[in-house]
Write a protein that holds these residues in place. Structure first.
Motif, PDB file in Angstrom:
ATOM      1  N   MET A  35      43.739  34.104  27.543  1.00  0.00           N
ATOM      2  CA  MET A  35      44.259  35.299  28.217  1.00  0.00           C
ATOM      3  C   MET A  35      45.563  35.821  27.644  1.00  0.00           C
ATOM      4  O   MET A  35      45.990  36.907  28.014  1.00  0.00           O
ATOM      5  CB  MET A  35      44.448  35.034  29.717  1.00  0.00           C
ATOM      6  N   GLY A  36      46.227  35.039  26.818  1.00  0.00           N
ATOM      7  CA  GLY A  36      47.519  35.457  26.322  1.00  0.00           C
ATOM      8  C   GLY A  36      48.625  35.092  27.297  1.00  0.00           C
ATOM      9  O   GLY A  36      48.397  34.436  28.305  1.00  0.00           O
ATOM     10  N   PRO A  37      49.857  35.554  27.007  1.00  0.00           N
ATOM     11  CA  PRO A  37      51.016  35.088  27.763  1.00  0.00           C
ATOM     12  C   PRO A  37      51.352  35.862  29.037  1.00  0.00           C
ATOM     13  O   PRO A  37      52.259  35.475  29.757  1.00  0.00           O
ATOM     14  CB  PRO A  37      52.156  35.240  26.757  1.00  0.00           C
ATOM     15  N   ARG A  38      50.647  36.945  29.361  1.00  0.00           N
ATOM     16  CA  ARG A  38      51.089  37.775  30.495  1.00  0.00           C
ATOM     17  C   ARG A  38      49.995  38.067  31.526  1.00  0.00           C
ATOM     18  O   ARG A  38      49.888  39.192  32.016  1.00  0.00           O
ATOM     19  CB  ARG A  38      51.629  39.102  29.978  1.00  0.00           C
ATOM     20  N   PRO A  39      49.189  37.097  31.924  1.00  0.00           N
ATOM     21  CA  PRO A  39      48.193  37.403  32.952  1.00  0.00           C
ATOM     22  C   PRO A  39      48.857  37.600  34.318  1.00  0.00           C
ATOM     23  O   PRO A  39      49.973  37.134  34.550  1.00  0.00           O
ATOM     24  CB  PRO A  39      47.290  36.175  32.963  1.00  0.00           C
ATOM     25  N   LEU A  40      48.155  38.289  35.187  1.00  0.00           N
ATOM     26  CA  LEU A  40      48.544  38.373  36.592  1.00  0.00           C
ATOM     27  C   LEU A  40      47.787  37.270  37.311  1.00  0.00           C
ATOM     28  O   LEU A  40      46.556  37.281  37.352  1.00  0.00           O
ATOM     29  CB  LEU A  40      48.183  39.740  37.190  1.00  0.00           C
ATOM     30  N   ILE A  41      48.514  36.318  37.838  1.00  0.00           N
ATOM     31  CA  ILE A  41      47.932  35.193  38.558  1.00  0.00           C
ATOM     32  C   ILE A  41      47.804  35.590  40.030  1.00  0.00           C
ATOM     33  O   ILE A  41      48.785  35.995  40.648  1.00  0.00           O
ATOM     34  CB  ILE A  41      48.833  33.938  38.434  1.00  0.00           C
ATOM     35  N   VAL A  42      46.592  35.450  40.584  1.00  0.00           N
ATOM     36  CA  VAL A  42      46.356  35.783  41.989  1.00  0.00           C
ATOM     37  C   VAL A  42      45.721  34.571  42.676  1.00  0.00           C
ATOM     38  O   VAL A  42      44.503  34.413  42.685  1.00  0.00           O
ATOM     39  CB  VAL A  42      45.455  37.032  42.142  1.00  0.00           C
ATOM     40  N   PRO A  43      46.556  33.692  43.235  1.00  0.00           N
ATOM     41  CA  PRO A  43      46.013  32.563  43.987  1.00  0.00           C
ATOM     42  C   PRO A  43      45.444  33.025  45.330  1.00  0.00           C
ATOM     43  O   PRO A  43      45.964  33.941  45.959  1.00  0.00           O
ATOM     44  CB  PRO A  43      47.221  31.664  44.228  1.00  0.00           C
ATOM     45  N   ARG A  90      45.591  38.520  53.977  1.00  0.00           N
ATOM     46  CA  ARG A  90      46.762  39.094  53.308  1.00  0.00           C
ATOM     47  C   ARG A  90      46.296  39.634  51.964  1.00  0.00           C
ATOM     48  O   ARG A  90      45.664  38.930  51.191  1.00  0.00           O
ATOM     49  CB  ARG A  90      47.844  38.042  53.067  1.00  0.00           C
ATOM     50  N   ASP A  91      46.613  40.876  51.687  1.00  0.00           N
ATOM     51  CA  ASP A  91      46.169  41.529  50.462  1.00  0.00           C
ATOM     52  C   ASP A  91      47.279  41.496  49.412  1.00  0.00           C
ATOM     53  O   ASP A  91      48.454  41.283  49.734  1.00  0.00           O
ATOM     54  CB  ASP A  91      45.781  42.981  50.765  1.00  0.00           C
ATOM     55  N   THR A  92      46.896  41.713  48.167  1.00  0.00           N
ATOM     56  CA  THR A  92      47.870  41.803  47.084  1.00  0.00           C
ATOM     57  C   THR A  92      48.745  43.039  47.278  1.00  0.00           C
ATOM     58  O   THR A  92      48.350  43.983  47.964  1.00  0.00           O
ATOM     59  CB  THR A  92      47.165  41.888  45.717  1.00  0.00           C
ATOM     60  N   GLU A  93      49.906  43.018  46.653  1.00  0.00           N
ATOM     61  CA  GLU A  93      50.837  44.139  46.759  1.00  0.00           C
ATOM     62  C   GLU A  93      51.065  44.850  45.432  1.00  0.00           C
ATOM     63  O   GLU A  93      51.475  46.003  45.419  1.00  0.00           O
ATOM     64  CB  GLU A  93      52.186  43.636  47.306  1.00  0.00           C
ATOM     65  N   VAL A  94      50.832  44.176  44.309  1.00  0.00           N
ATOM     66  CA  VAL A  94      51.086  44.787  43.007  1.00  0.00           C
ATOM     67  C   VAL A  94      49.869  45.582  42.548  1.00  0.00           C
ATOM     68  O   VAL A  94      48.752  45.294  42.953  1.00  0.00           O
ATOM     69  CB  VAL A  94      51.465  43.730  41.944  1.00  0.00           C
TER      70      VAL A  94
END
Length: 181
Positions: A35-43, A90-94
């Motif tokens: 994925m490279g160095p900048r993934p968005l992690i969504v636990p 709870r939903d994501t905000e970004v």
């Protein structure tokens, strides 16, 4: 066996703290390579929070600088059996659009929760969506989902510890185990 701190319950260890740490660091290297160095992690909370925190630090050690947001979904309630429907608590905000998203979950069992999260990120136009689970419990899938990254294959037992619970108990354990009957 280890004491649980919850009455007379006894917990058998499946994956020690040391085995978890080693595998989390291996996963981080695999994720960065793909994925490279900048993934968005969504636990997916709550069960994956300890795994996600350790993975985030391991991703840093592997040279990544990921972003993170959270998604809280429920398909179990307070029980041990999935209700078969997934609810957003709870939903994501970004913003998700155009992002490379890595969804983190504690366990892939029925697949409903992870499939719901993946479909939600797709509907929000993520560029890529990959999934990472600490545990894969084969034989119980109700969907055609296969995780992109898997920590361990899990036997058909109800697991606790390392963030996972049984009716809100045992999340604090530093290992993955199961409650002896």
């Amino acid at each position: 066996m280890a004491g649980s701190g919850a009455g007379d319950a006894r917990i058998s260890v499946l994956y020690s703290a040391e085995a978890l740490s080693a595998r989390v660091h291996e996963l981080a290297r695999e994720i960065v390579a793909r994925m490279g160095p900048r993934p968005l992690i969504v636990p997916i909370l709550k069960g994956s929070f300890v795994f996600a925190a350790d993975l985030m630090r391991a991703l840093h050690d592997a040279g990544a600088a990921p972003d993170m947001d959270f998604l809280s979904l429920s398909s179990y309630g307070a029980g041990r059996t999935s209700r078969g429907e997934v609810t957003i608590l709870r939903d994501t905000e970004v913003p998700i659009e155009g992002r490379d998203v890595l969804i983190i979950d504690d366990i892939l069992e029925s697949g409903r929760t992870l499939a719901f999260a993946r479909d939600l990120m797709a509907a929000r136009h993520a560029r890529t969506i990959l999934t990472c689970v600490l545990l894969d419990k084969p034989g119980k899938l109700a969907t055609q989902l296969k995780a992109d990254f898997v920590g361990f294959e899990c036997p058909d037992v109800f697991v606790v510890g390392y963030g996972m619970d049984a009716a809100h108990a045992f999340r604090q354990l530093p290992f993955v185990g199961f409650v002896e009957e």
